[in-house]
Scaffold this active site. Structure first.
Site, PDB file in Angstrom:
ATOM      1  N   LYS A   1       6.467  24.883   4.687  1.00 50.36           N
ATOM      2  CA  LYS A   1       5.318  26.372   4.735  1.00 50.36           C
ATOM      3  C   LYS A   1       6.184  27.051   6.188  1.00 50.36           C
ATOM      4  O   LYS A   1       7.638  26.607   6.638  1.00 50.36           O
ATOM      5  CB  LYS A   1       4.200  25.143   5.912  1.00 50.36           C
ATOM      6  CG  LYS A   1       5.081  24.368   7.070  1.00 50.36           C
ATOM      7  CD  LYS A   1       4.145  23.539   7.438  1.00 50.36           C
ATOM      8  CE  LYS A   1       4.348  22.775   9.080  1.00 50.36           C
ATOM      9  NZ  LYS A   1       3.464  21.676   9.164  1.00 50.36           N
ATOM     10  N   TYR A  39      18.590  46.290  30.762  1.00 50.78           N
ATOM     11  CA  TYR A  39      17.635  47.154  31.242  1.00 50.78           C
ATOM     12  C   TYR A  39      17.241  45.973  32.943  1.00 50.78           C
ATOM     13  O   TYR A  39      17.203  45.246  32.852  1.00 50.78           O
ATOM     14  CB  TYR A  39      16.428  46.288  30.582  1.00 50.78           C
ATOM     15  CG  TYR A  39      16.657  47.557  29.409  1.00 50.78           C
ATOM     16  CD1 TYR A  39      16.484  48.645  29.172  1.00 50.78           C
ATOM     17  CD2 TYR A  39      17.029  47.067  27.601  1.00 50.78           C
ATOM     18  CE1 TYR A  39      16.427  49.804  28.141  1.00 50.78           C
ATOM     19  CE2 TYR A  39      16.828  47.381  27.070  1.00 50.78           C
ATOM     20  CZ  TYR A  39      17.118  48.923  27.139  1.00 50.78           C
ATOM     21  OH  TYR A  39      16.870  49.388  25.722  1.00 50.78           O
TER      22      TYR A  39
HETATM   23  C1  LIG Z   1       3.751  20.661   8.876  1.00 56.31           C
HETATM   24  C2  LIG Z   1       2.821  19.435   8.444  1.00 56.31           C
HETATM   25  C3  LIG Z   1       3.732  17.936   8.059  1.00 56.31           C
HETATM   26  C4  LIG Z   1       4.908  17.913   8.312  1.00 56.31           C
HETATM   27  O1  LIG Z   1       6.352  17.465   9.767  1.00 56.31           O
HETATM   28  P1  LIG Z   1       7.118  16.994  10.093  1.00 56.31           P
HETATM   29  O2  LIG Z   1       6.696  17.273  12.507  1.00 56.31           O
HETATM   30  O3  LIG Z   1       7.911  18.675  10.480  1.00 56.31           O
HETATM   31  O4  LIG Z   1       7.879  16.300   9.995  1.00 56.31           O
HETATM   32  C5  LIG Z   1       3.699  17.016   7.634  1.00 56.31           C
HETATM   33  N1  LIG Z   1       1.745  17.134   6.992  1.00 56.31           N
HETATM   34  C6  LIG Z   1       1.198  18.148   8.014  1.00 56.31           C
HETATM   35  C7  LIG Z   1      -0.018  18.530   7.189  1.00 56.31           C
HETATM   36  C8  LIG Z   1       1.652  19.514   8.655  1.00 56.31           C
HETATM   37  O5  LIG Z   1       0.793  20.225   9.125  1.00 56.31           O
END
Ligand SMILES: *Cc1c(COP(=O)(O)O)cnc(C)c1O
Length: 759
Positions: A430, A655
């Site tokens: 993702k 700035y």
């Molecule tokens: C992002 C996610 C993961 C992976 O999590 P990590 O902590 O990066 O290993 C697994 N399951 C779901 C549902 C997620 O949203």
């Protein structure tokens, strides 16, 4: 390095004329003024390199050096001891030889055309628990490099590994004299003997001069005749003899075999080696793969033009599906006609769509016009190609992130080794694979054989399909207006309530689809998305008499897996186990159950991995227990200096003028700002960067596209590389400066920052 010599002793060792008789002690040998630190006394050797070292004597003096070895007349204040010699490089070599001869422990030298650094680093890794090893830094193996390497030896070591390389006939004798190796490794000269040698025989013989006094030299069977011809006392082995270690499954079977062979000879047991081999460090001589201009994928292998290495690169290019069209670009200058023919024959056997041979460092027009193809650049290290490749980089902006894909693979292997053997691996890609880029990581994951990918939203899944990813893809968060795309692109929705379940089934009925895979997500304590356990009867009832939907998996998500107090997680796992037992008996087919994320897999992988794990941050090496688990960091973030300025007392920076200069300082302006993800919270000393050996605090406020840092007393210039995250400032430290977590750091790096993937 600790020389422990007086000025007089140095003069004797280098056989020099002392101009004035100032005595003193020196501990460190210096040939570059940037090496000078104030706390140790050094001797400066003025080398005639690219830059004439004699021009830097005054600078060295100003930094506190009082002993100089020179081959030209220099004028320095009276309290400097000046030693005149014919040749300053030879003088350094004499000091190195003298230093080496103080120690009677074994010195193993490695030579040959390929693999020296890798074998040295691997052997070091395999024996470092049994010996206190001094070794050459990096690939220091030249006439100067070997001398510097020998100075690493101290009385606290009991073994030394030194690399040696030659590029011309008659260079080895000097190295042999300096190193006097007692043991040797000969890696062979391969097919890479074109440069300055008449024949392979001559190249072999020159290398083997290194071992004429060594007790034993280790090599592969294939070097038998060369060793015999040079009358070298050798022990030989063969890749086949090491089959327990599966060397053939690595691209560097010969190097691994040699490292194992010598480690065994040095008394490391086979069980120990089997453990250690799993953790061998990854080295950086390798393919560089990056997104270039015009949507081309650039594969840069301009390290050497050895045939075996070329074959590996072609193998990689033609087996990866990242771009359909394949183009090969070679630079064959300085090769014999015979070798050229061999190489062209090999490349043609892969049938590239286009094939260019570069002449006179000019890029043909047709090559510049290519779009959306993969281009392999292959030429020797010295060829013009190395520079040309740069022009293909997508360098809108001199700030980039590098991802080490070997580390990614290593991390997956390490995590997988903890799980129950049948457990499948889903990797969450993702948010453009945690900010690493849209498709390179997914393609790599597909190649290394992970079972599933997961994304957050439907459009992330459609991008994967458009870029040729065929793995099953779970979409965590879907809604009704995305269902068309879900089925069109064969994505698998995760359903979290009855309303969506019903709507999705209606969509399937309308499309006339049956047995469509979906995933059900359950609440066990995250309180984000999901069915509750109480919904199970309704859910089962709804799913019972229909054949549009097929439940592929049921999962839940951990809320507190990085907590060392495991109670909350154990409770979630317990609830999930109960959900599982209720659901699985209602179906006649097998459903996959999964709950662990990366932190969960690290802590509960042995007991609660169920049928699958969902990994994310762990793949990149950034869990809370990454170090203990042997995970490797996979990301580096770099930028460059655009300008350096000296500011006087009273001036202000940036700035809002939030930084006022108390004492004259030098500042460097970097090509990175908050729009890149280098957040404004890092202003005024909160953030630091690493430049040429030192940490430099941010001065003033971070701007949108630029940042100023304090570089007072740091030897640096415009164009120099700057580490934002890497070996010296690790991800954890950087995240702490920002008061956040690696996830947010990774996903906040702006798209305009180019991404480079190292294989
Ligand atoms: C992002 C996610 C993961 C992976 O999590 P990590 O902590 O990066 O290993 C697994 N399951 C779901 C549902 C997620 O949203």
């Amino acid at each position: 390095m600790k020389l422990g010599l007086t000025h007089k002793e140095i003069a004797t060792i280098v056989d020099g004329e002392t101009v004035n008789n100032i005595d003193g002690n020196v501990d460190i040998l210096i040939y570059d003024t940037r090496m000078i630190t104030s706390d140790r006394s050094g001797v400066f050797f003025a080398l005639q390199n690219k830059r004439n070292g004699h021009a830097f004597c005054q600078k060295a003096y100003d930094k506190g050096v009082r002993c100089f070895v020179v081959s030209e007349v220099v004028s320095l204040p009276e309290d400097a001891c000046i030693i005149e010699v014919e040749d300053t490089l030879e003088a350094i070599q004499s000091v190195a030889k003298n230093h080496r001869n103080k120690f009677s422990y074994p010195v193993l030298a490695i030579t040959g055309s390929l693999g020296k650094t890798m074998i040295k680093e691997w052997l070091y890794f395999l024996i470092k628990d049994n010996y206190k090893v001094a070794r050459s830094p990096k690939s220091y193996n030249s006439q100067l490099g070997v001398a510097i390497s020998l100075l690493e030896m101290t009385e606290n070591h009991d073994f030394a590994i030194i690399e040696a390389d030659i590029s011309h006939p008659d260079e080895m004798s000097k190295l042999e004299e300096m190193i006097s190796p007692t043991l040797g490794i000969f890696t062979g000269v391969g097919t890479n003997y074109e440069d300055n040698f008449e024949s392979k025989k001559q190249h072999n013989a020159e290398h083997l001069k290194l071992f004429k006094h060594a007790n034993i030299t280790f090599a592969l069977n294939e070097e038998y005749s060369a060793l015999r011809r040079s009358k070298i006392n050798a022990e030989l082995t063969d890749i086949e003899e090491w089959s327990d270690f599966k060397p053939k499954e690595t691209p560097f079977a010969k190097n691994l075999t040699l490292a194992l062979f010598v480690a065994t000879f040095l008394g490391v047991s086979k069980p120990e080696l089997l453990e250690k081999v799993k953790l061998l460090p990854k080295l950086s001589n390798r393919l560089e793969v990056f997104e270039g201009q015009n949507d081309n994928l650039i594969i840069n292998d301009t390290y050497n033009i050895d045939i075996d290495a070329l074959e590996q690169s072609l193998e990689y290019q033609f087996s990866s599906d990242e771009r359909e069209k394949k183009v090969v670009v070679l630079d064959l200058s300085n090769l014999s006609e015979e070798r050229k023919e061999q190489i062209i024959f090999l490349v043609e056997s892969y049938k590239p769509d286009e094939f260019f041979i570069i002449k006179d460092a000019t890029i043909p027009k047709e090559l510049k016009e290519l779009k959306g193809v993969s281009v392999l650049f292959k030429g020797s290290y010295n060829s013009s190609l190395k520079k040309l490749v740069k022009q293909f980089k997508n360098r809108k902006h001199e700030t980039w992130v590098e991802f080490d894909l070997k580390a990614v693979k290593h991390n997956i292997d390490i995590i997988q080794a903890k799980l129950q053997p049948q457990t499948k691996v889903l990797v969450m890609v993702k948010a453009s694979s945690y900010g690493t880029g849209d498709v390179n990581i997914p393609h790599f994951l597909q190649q290394v054989g992970v079972d599933y990918l997961g994304v957050a939203y439907t459009d992330e899944g459609t991008t994967l399909r458009e870029k040729g990813i065929q793995l099953p893809v779970l979409v965590m968060n879907t809604e009704q207006n995305a269902f068309d795309d879900i089925t069109k692109f064969c994505l698998e929705p995760s359903i979290f309530d009855m309303k969506n379940l019903v709507a999705f089934r209606e969509h399937l009925l309308k499309e006339g689809l049956t047995d469509y895979p979906i995933h059900l997500t359950f609440e066990t304590g995250m309180n984000r998305l999901g069915f509750d356990a109480e919904d199970i009867p309704d859910l089962l009832n709804y799913l019972k008499d229909q054949n549009e939907i097929k439940v592929k998996s049921v999962y839940s998500h951990l809320a507190d897996a990085d907590n060392t107090d495991k109670a909350y997680t154990e409770n979630q796992i317990q609830q999930f186990t109960e959900i599982k037992s209720k659901i699985e008996k209602a179906f006649s087919y097998k459903i996959l159950f999964h709950i662990l994320n990366s932190e969960g897999a690290s802590k509960f992988g042995e007991t609660a991995s169920f049928d699958m794990v969902r990994l994310g941050i762990g793949v990149f090496g950034y869990t809370s227990t990454a170090k203990e688990d042997g995970l490797l960091p996979s990301m580096k973030w770099k930028t460059t200096i655009s300008q350096i300025k000296t500011l006087k007392t009273g001036e202000t920076v940036g700035y809002g003028r939030s930084y006022k200069v108390d004492n004259e300082i030098n500042i460097a302006t970097l090509r990175i700002g908050y729009a890149d993800g280098f957040r404004r919270d890092l202003s005024n000393g909160v953030g630091k960067v690493f430049i040429n050996g030192k940490l430099c605090p941010v001065v003033g406020n971070v701007c949108m596209d630029m940042t100023m840092v304090d570089v007072t007393n740091i030897d640096c210039q415009a164009g120099d590389e700057v580490e934002i995250i890497g070996e010296h400032i690790d991800m954890e430290t950087f995240s702490k400066h920002l008061g956040t977590i690696p996830y947010e750091v990774m996903t906040s790096i702006n798209k305009r920052v180019s991404r480079i993937y190292l294989r």
